[in-house]
Design a protein around this motif. Structure first.
Motif, mmCIF file in Angstrom:
data_model
loop_
_atom_site.group_PDB
_atom_site.id
_atom_site.type_symbol
_atom_site.label_atom_id
_atom_site.label_comp_id
_atom_site.label_asym_id
_atom_site.label_seq_id
_atom_site.Cartn_x
_atom_site.Cartn_y
_atom_site.Cartn_z
ATOM 1 N N ARG A 204 0.830 -1.207 0.000
ATOM 2 C CA ARG A 204 0.000 0.000 0.000
ATOM 3 C C ARG A 204 0.861 1.253 0.000
ATOM 4 N NH1 ARG A 204 -3.434 -2.922 3.707
ATOM 5 N NH2 ARG A 204 -2.463 -1.847 5.459
ATOM 6 N N LYS A 206 4.030 1.444 -1.043
ATOM 7 C CA LYS A 206 4.855 1.511 -2.251
ATOM 8 C C LYS A 206 4.047 1.896 -3.479
ATOM 9 C CE LYS A 206 8.135 -1.309 -4.912
ATOM 10 N NZ LYS A 206 8.782 -2.640 -5.009
ATOM 11 N N THR A 207 2.825 1.375 -3.594
ATOM 12 C CA THR A 207 2.040 1.588 -4.818
ATOM 13 C C THR A 207 0.978 2.675 -4.668
ATOM 14 O OG1 THR A 207 0.404 -0.102 -4.228
ATOM 15 C CG2 THR A 207 2.369 -0.841 -5.429
ATOM 16 N N GLY A 208 0.632 2.996 -3.441
ATOM 17 C CA GLY A 208 -0.458 3.932 -3.225
ATOM 18 C C GLY A 208 -1.826 3.323 -3.459
ATOM 19 N N ASP A 209 -1.858 2.029 -3.708
ATOM 20 C CA ASP A 209 -3.108 1.310 -3.956
ATOM 21 C C ASP A 209 -3.598 0.708 -2.636
ATOM 22 O OD1 ASP A 209 -5.192 -0.284 -4.754
ATOM 23 O OD2 ASP A 209 -4.154 -1.118 -6.493
ATOM 24 N N HIS A 210 -4.731 1.180 -2.141
ATOM 25 C CA HIS A 210 -5.231 0.748 -0.841
ATOM 26 C C HIS A 210 -6.121 -0.486 -0.925
ATOM 27 C CE1 HIS A 210 -3.660 4.186 1.417
ATOM 28 N NE2 HIS A 210 -3.913 4.903 0.329
ATOM 29 N N ARG A 211 -6.112 -1.148 -2.057
ATOM 30 C CA ARG A 211 -6.891 -2.385 -2.189
ATOM 31 C C ARG A 211 -6.154 -3.593 -1.624
ATOM 32 N NH1 ARG A 211 -8.266 -2.423 -8.443
ATOM 33 N NH2 ARG A 211 -6.073 -1.786 -8.444
ATOM 34 N N TYR A 212 -4.855 -3.427 -1.323
ATOM 35 C CA TYR A 212 -4.091 -4.543 -0.753
ATOM 36 C C TYR A 212 -4.451 -4.694 0.722
ATOM 37 C CZ TYR A 212 -1.124 -4.533 -4.915
ATOM 38 O OH TYR A 212 -0.655 -4.615 -6.198
ATOM 39 N N HIS A 213 -4.930 -5.892 1.080
ATOM 40 C CA HIS A 213 -5.288 -6.188 2.474
ATOM 41 C C HIS A 213 -4.902 -7.636 2.774
ATOM 42 C CE1 HIS A 213 -7.491 -2.493 3.369
ATOM 43 N NE2 HIS A 213 -8.013 -2.570 2.155
#
Length: 340
Positions: A204, A206-213
Motif C-alpha cells: 500500500r 509503495k504503490t499507493g493502492d489501498h486495495r491490498y489487504h
C-alpha cells in the motif's frame, strides 16, 4: 513464506527458541539449589521454601492464556520483545528481595512472563518447519525445556557453595538480558498472517493502492474489546470441544506436577532423610538431566524415523495426529515404573 528460508537460518531460530526455553527452565527450579540459604536468610519453613519454586509454575499456568492468543494477533516477535525484558527485570527484583513475601511475589510475576518463552518458542518452531521435519525441531526445543529445570539445581548448588544466594538471580537476569538482545537483533517475525500483514502495508505504501489487504486485517477491524474477547476465550473453547486436547492437557499437567514435585522434595528427602551435604545435593538431579536427554535421543532415533516413513507411504503426506502419541504410549508405563 518462512518455510522457504534457508535451513541454516531456520535451525538457528530453532536453537534460539531452545535457548529461550532453557533460560526460563533454569529459573523455574533454580531455588531448589539454594534452599538452605533461603531458609536460613529468610527463616523459611519447608512449605514456604517450596513455594519459591511452585509459585513460578503457577505463573506458567496464567501466562499462556495471554501470550499465546496475543501472539496470533500481534506476532511472535513483539510478544518476545515485551515479555523477556520484563522477565529479566523481575529476576533483578528477586535478587534484591529483602523478605520472603517480595521474593515469592517476584517469582510469581517472573513465571507469568517467562511462560511466553515456552509457549511462543514452540509456536515459532512450528511456524518455520514442515510437518516432516517439525518433530526433530520440536525435540530440540523440548529437551531444552525439560533439561533447564533439571540443570538449575546444579547451578543453584554451585552458587550456594561459592557465593550469596542473590547471585543466582543475577545470573538468571544477565542470561535473560542476553536473550533479549538476541531476540532484538536476530529474531524476525515468523507468524505467516503477521508477515502478510506487513507485506500488505508495504505494498500500500509503495504503490499507493489501498486495495491490498491481508486476511488478519479483516479481523483487526473489529473493536479492541471484541477482538480480545474472541482471542482470550478461544483457548477455553478449544479445550472444552476437543477431547484429545483435554486428555493431553491432563497428562502433561500430571507429568509437570511430578517433575516439579521432585525438585521440591529432593532437598528434604536427601538432606534430612539421607543426610547428604548441600554440596552433594545437586548431584541427585543428574539422573533427571540424563533421562531427559536419553528420552529425546530415543524419539529422534526410533519414533521420528517411523513417522517420516509413514508420511512417505501416505499419498497426501497428511497423517492422523494420533500417530504422534506413540512415544507417550510407551513412555507412560515406564514413567510410573521408575517411581518404584
Amino acid at each position: 513464506l518462512v518455510q522457504n528460508w534457508s535451513r541454516a537460518r531456520r535451525w538457528y531460530l530453532t536453537v534460539l527458541s531452545a535457548f529461550l526455553s532453557l533460560n526460563v527452565g533454569l529459573a523455574s527450579s533454580a531455588p531448589a539449589g539454594i534452599a538452605t540459604q533461603l531458609k536460613t536468610n529468610f527463616k523459611l519453613s519447608e512449605v514456604v521454601a517450596a513455594m519459591t519454586i511452585s509459585v513460578f509454575v503457577v505463573g506458567y499456568c496464567v501466562g499462556p492464556l495471554f501470550w499465546g492468543p496475543l501472539s496470533e494477533q500481534y506476532g511472535r516477535r513483539p510478544i518476545f520483545l515485551v515479555t523477556i525484558p520484563i522477565y529479566a527485570c523481575f529476576q533483578v527484583g528477586c535478587a534484591l528481595s529483602k523478605n520472603a513475601t517480595s521474593l515469592i511475589v517476584f517469582r510469581l510475576l517472573s513465571g507469568m512472563f517467562a511462560a511466553a518463552a515456552l509457549i511462543n518458542s514452540g509456536a515459532l518452531t512450528s511456524d518455520i518447519w514442515d510437518a516432516k521435519t517439525r518433530g526433530k525441531a520440536l525435540a530440540v526445543f523440548n529437551v531444552a525445556a525439560f533439561v533447564g529445570p533439571a540443570l538449575a539445581p546444579l547451578v543453584g548448588g554451585y552458587v550456594e557453595l561459592q557465593m550469596p544466594w542473590a547471585w543466582l538471580f543475577w545470573i538468571l537476569a544477565i542470561s535473560a538480558v542476553v536473550c533479549s538482545l538476541l531476540i532484538y537483533f536476530t529474531l524476525p517475525e515468523t507468524y505467516a498472517p503477521i508477515i502478510l500483514l506487513h507485506k500488505a502495508n508495504h505494498l500500500r505504501f509503495k504503490t499507493g493502492d489501498h486495495r491490498y489487504h491481508s486476511p488478519l486485517e479483516l479481523i483487526q477491524k473489529q473493536k479492541l474489546h471484541e477482538r480480545l474477547a474472541v482471542t482470550l476465550t478461544r483457548p477455553f473453547k478449544i479445550f472444552i470441544c476437543e477431547p484429545m486436547l483435554v486428555a493431553l492437557t491432563i497428562y502433561m499437567s500430571f507429568i509437570y506436577g511430578c517433575m516439579y514435585l521432585l525438585y521440591e522434595a529432593y532437598p528434604v528427602v536427601f538432606t534430612e532423610g539421607y543426610h547428604f551435604q548441600p554440596e552433594s545435593l545437586g548431584l541427585t538431579y543428574i539422573p533427571l538431566l540424563v533421562g531427559n536427554v536419553l528420552g529425546v535421543m530415543g524419539y529422534l532415533l526410533i519414533f521420528n524415523p517411523q513417522y517420516e516413513a509413514a508420511m512417505d507411504r501416505h499419498k497426501t503426506g497428511m497423517l492422523p495426529p494420533e500417530i504422534r502419541l506413540d512415544p507417550a504410549i510407551f513412555g507412560a508405563p515406564l514413567f510410573a515404573i521408575t517411581f518404584f
